[in-house]
Design an enzyme around this catalytic site. Structure first.
Site, PDB file in Angstrom:
ATOM      1  N   ALA A  90      16.578  -0.423 -20.621  1.00  0.00           N
ATOM      2  CA  ALA A  90      17.257   0.984 -20.943  1.00  0.00           C
ATOM      3  C   ALA A  90      16.254   2.062 -21.548  1.00  0.00           C
ATOM      4  CB  ALA A  90      17.968   0.581 -22.399  1.00  0.00           C
ATOM      5  N   SER A  91      16.200   2.559 -22.905  1.00  0.00           N
ATOM      6  CA  SER A  91      15.241   3.595 -22.922  1.00  0.00           C
ATOM      7  C   SER A  91      13.774   3.212 -23.175  1.00  0.00           C
ATOM      8  CB  SER A  91      15.560   4.323 -24.499  1.00  0.00           C
ATOM      9  OG  SER A  91      16.524   5.164 -23.968  1.00  0.00           O
ATOM     10  N   CYS A  92      13.537   1.739 -23.404  1.00  0.00           N
ATOM     11  CA  CYS A  92      12.162   1.362 -23.260  1.00  0.00           C
ATOM     12  C   CYS A  92      11.568   1.724 -21.818  1.00  0.00           C
ATOM     13  CB  CYS A  92      11.841  -0.202 -23.570  1.00  0.00           C
ATOM     14  SG  CYS A  92      12.404  -0.362 -25.487  1.00  0.00           S
TER      15      CYS A  92
END
Length: 476
Positions: A90-92
């Protein structure tokens, strides 16, 4: 949708989420450290309460001191998680996108100060937005998920090219002038992936593979759009959601409310990097070396961006940066997409790393608790909440829709004498009154407090979780 907080609700590449996990112990590596059994006990307790399902890796100086897998990689087949399990970040993922931009600057294929129209001339309506604005979330570009939700044929899977076409066709207004504000933007990072392709002449996925994953021997890492470009990935940790009606976990693709995981699956840059905890540790350690970038150019990766007025933000190149008075310089990021919940934290002065990857929703992300235990600080005692009964007339005041962000809301309903909350794309959960206006959830450490104006009318709600307070305006 725009914020990257692992809390009450989930959105595209990391925001707001209720959490839960299923219990099933997996493999374990524990060093002889008196604090580590406490960490294991905490995760085991969360697992027993159906609030954690995932992999945890803690390292010092690049060496794992704690590694354990809790639960299933596939609830349907009962395949257990292993250290080789591959999770959607995801946003990582944003740290890899930003690093690719830094590599391309190093290769003199772009400049941070370049206007985005150098690489995407179709976006002339947004002339003045620079690559630096995209990296540091200061572009003012509107959130693409809101646009696609209202304008896209959801029987199709959108790609980065479709995002550009949508912006060209409708040219939605910027929310602020470039550099005037910091506002977390998935749109910016999706456009960075397009710029990487234009500048490198390679697909985003191929550039990351050839320039980052392969040199670092991250053999289980890839950019993966599993619905848009399906293929076999060994040891894949599929994301599952608890279905109260079935009293079981179901794959998220079967949940109609979560269908954005299908029709936004082709968009990369803000998400879609998939990897293991061990590969993330290889990445973490490489960031201390000159293997991919010289030290002088790596410094920018962890230097917060600045607004036009000189104000520093707390966001660098895909990392939130914090100067902790007790620990030192820290870089971290969280992510949430579908039922994935991810977390990486780097203590850069002492070279300590915490990686937590989950694949079930709802769940708990105890990053701050791990930090406390790792540094020998006691955890706060658990809060004991007592529920009270309220008249239906009181409960009915709170029924409605509360907007946390554009296109992302909490809907409050009543069934009998019980209030329920349901976030966009999430399951419905009961909330219990502890005062006339403050309610709590039992599946996660989250509370919802309803606020009134002087006339006694409910105007908004405050969501409390993970030490954060979020305002949700009542819109219906």
């Amino acid at each position: 949708m725009k914020k990257n907080r692992s809390t009450f609700l989930s959105s595209r590449r990391g925001a707001l989420s209720l959490f839960m996990g299923l219990l099933m112990a997996g493999s374990s590596v524990l060093a002889q450290n008196a604090l580590l059994p406490q960490i294991d006990s905490m995760f085991t307790s969360l697992q027993e309460k159906n609030r954690f399902n995932g992999n945890v890796l803690i390292a010092e100086n690049g060496k794992p001191i704690f590694e354990k897998c809790y639960g299933f990689g596939n609830f349907a087949t009962k395949e257990l998680l292993t250290p080789e399990s591959v999770f959607e970040l995801a946003s990582c993922s944003k740290q890899f996108t930003a690093f690719a931009i830094a590599l391309l600057q190093h290769q003199k294929k772009l400049s941070y100060n370049d206007d985005i129209t150098r690489f995407i001339p179709e976006l002339s309506a947004y002339k003045g937005v620079t690559i630096d604005n995209l990296v540091h979330h200061t572009s003012g570009l509107p959130d693409y998920m809101v646009l696609f939700d209202s304008l896209w044929d959801k029987s199709k899977i959108a790609s980065n090219a479709d995002l550009v076409k949508l912006l060209v066709k409708y040219h939605p207004k910027q929310e602020f002038a470039p550099g005037a504000k910091y506002e977390y933007s998935n749109t910016g990072y999706a456009l960075l992936a397009t710029i990487i392709e234009k500048a490198s002449g390679k697909r985003y996925a191929d550039y990351l593979q050839q320039s980052i994953f392969k040199p670092l021997k991250m053999e289980h890492s890839l950019v993966y759009n599993r619905r848009y470009r399906p293929k076999k990935v060994n040891h894949y940790a599929y994301d599952f959601v608890y279905d109260p009606g079935k009293a079981d976990y179901v794959q998220i693709d079967s949940i109609p409310e979560a269908n954005m995981v299908y029709w936004l699956d082709g968009i990369s840059g803000d998400g879609t990097v998939n990897t293991t905890a061990r590969d993330l540790l290889l990445w973490d350690q490489a960031l201390y070396t000159d293997k991919l970038l010289p030290a002088a150019e790596r410094a920018v990766l962890f230097t917060p961006g600045k607004l036009k007025d000189g104000t520093a933000t707390d966001y660098a190149f895909g990392w939130m940066v914090e100067n902790n008075p007790e620990i030192g310089k820290m870089a971290l990021h969280t992510g949430g997409w579908g039922a994935y919940r991810t977390f990486i934290e780097r203590d850069m002065d002492k070279n300590k790393t915490v990686i937590i990857l989950q694949n079930a929703d709802p769940a708990t992300m105890p990053g701050k608790a791990v930090r406390s235990l790792l540094y020998g600080k006691p955890l706060p005692p658990p809060v004991v909440r007592k529920e009270m009964a309220l008249d239906n007339q009181v409960l009915d005041q709170y029924i409605g829709e509360y907007e946390l962000e554009p296109g992302f809301s909490i809907v409050v309903t009543r069934e009998g004498n019980q209030l329920y909350t349901q976030a966009t794309g999430q399951s419905k959960f009961p909330v219990f009154a502890e005062t006339e206006r403050k309610f709590f959830l039992k599946v996660a450490e989250a509370q919802l407090e309803f606020m009134k104006d002087d006339a006694g009318k409910v105007t908004h709600a405050l969501l409390y979780q993970g030490g954060a307070t979020m305002n949700a305006k009542k819109i219906k």
